[in-house]
Design an enzyme around this catalytic site. Sequence first.
Site, mmCIF file in Angstrom:
data_model
loop_
_atom_site.group_PDB
_atom_site.id
_atom_site.type_symbol
_atom_site.label_atom_id
_atom_site.label_comp_id
_atom_site.label_asym_id
_atom_site.label_seq_id
_atom_site.Cartn_x
_atom_site.Cartn_y
_atom_site.Cartn_z
ATOM 1 N N ASP A 89 30.427 74.297 26.039
ATOM 2 C CA ASP A 89 29.944 74.678 24.959
ATOM 3 C C ASP A 89 30.322 74.590 23.685
ATOM 4 O O ASP A 89 31.768 75.044 23.635
ATOM 5 C CB ASP A 89 29.237 76.472 25.004
ATOM 6 C CG ASP A 89 30.365 76.852 25.083
ATOM 7 O OD1 ASP A 89 31.132 76.604 26.411
ATOM 8 O OD2 ASP A 89 30.648 78.245 24.838
ATOM 9 N N GLU A 154 31.311 79.641 26.706
ATOM 10 C CA GLU A 154 32.804 80.616 26.462
ATOM 11 C C GLU A 154 33.145 80.351 25.169
ATOM 12 O O GLU A 154 33.640 81.716 25.010
ATOM 13 C CB GLU A 154 33.586 78.866 26.469
ATOM 14 C CG GLU A 154 35.146 79.313 26.704
ATOM 15 C CD GLU A 154 35.878 79.493 25.845
ATOM 16 O OE1 GLU A 154 37.419 80.021 25.644
ATOM 17 O OE2 GLU A 154 35.275 78.548 24.667
#
Length: 420
Positions: A89, A154
């Site tokens: 991400d 994350e």
Amino acid sequence: MTVTKEQLHEAVLAHQDDLLKLCQQLIQIKNQSPIDDQEPAIKFVRDYLAEHGIESERIVADGGEDYPVVYARIGSDEGFRVVLNGHVDVVPVGKLDGWDFDPFGGEIRDGKMLGRGTSDMKCGLAVLLFSMAMLNESGAELKGDIRLHVVCDEEIAGTGTKWFCENGYADGADAVMIGEPTGHDTIEIGQKGILHLTFTAHGVPGHGSTGNYKGDNAINKLAKVIPFIDEITAVPGHYDESQARAVKNSRTIAERTIGTPGVGNVIDHCSTNVGIIQGGGKINQVPDFASCSVDVRLPYGCKHEEVVAAVDALIAKSGVEGVEASYNWTAEGNYTDDESKLVTSLKKNIEDVWNEECLPAYQWASSDAAHYRALGAPTIQFGPANNEGIHGYNEDVDVIDIVHSAEIYMMSLCDMLGVE
């Protein structure tokens, strides 16, 4: 025929175009957290592994169906155990007119890879995937195993890596390598802990028209305390002699990277940031409640009682009554020994490739590395990076940094897994 470390190093260089293509493909996936769907990136990772003969699992972890994790493993049951960790991400790109190029283009221009996630951390992830794929296809005899942990939350929650650690996927790890951005002049071998500190002020309500004469304004009380909060930065960490070299390196890296006079103190002392202030409900009413939330980063060995004493002292120094503090100790400072096999191998290979000194150092922030270190696993962060564009506009990374990182990861994995 026995596959050697030198042959694998040469193979990385021979296939660097494949590595750069992999970086571009990852960057071209639009998966901003929390705006976009993460599934296309998760599927891409699994498809890439499958193309190179590596089976993987898509697991619904604590992040739920929208934020799964990917697990894969190669190697043997006996020997050295390595974990590779990365996230797919990226943070949102913000306003497109702030960019000089397409943030999802993956363009290579003037020796740089351009786009969101180039540094944080799609190119670092590509290095991990590429290294694992090459080792698997090479037929090299690994004296141990490699476990891959890929997460996709994350940037917003960090539950994926925590889940891996809590559910046995990192048990017994002898080394953990996280491809987060560092640049080649340092290896992250430790980081600060986190305290979420809240100051709450209580007052007496009244009509705003007589606020100078009646009532007790909680916001005014809090305002008198806030100027003293930075006194918490005097609270130091506590290090033993074996950490002296890393502390010195860390101060050097902080001063070199951030550039503000005195910033080296951020390594071995507490830091504070008043991030949220809340109070009042109506403009014409004296507020009876106000609070502020402070992000405190704790150096290794920082004693809780020292922080509490400093907070009590600053409230007393403000001369205000009716203000109290509450504490949420989120994480402790943590580190990996700079003489561990993981660190010494990585440092040597970095210096051999770049022909420059590399300083293993502690980070002034925090990351998922803390979860692995809590299990007792030696853990580092190392990956290609240009720090200036991370989480901002015009993020990029030098192509040579990507290629060298792949060389370094390959040689270090060979060192740890007995490929000579």
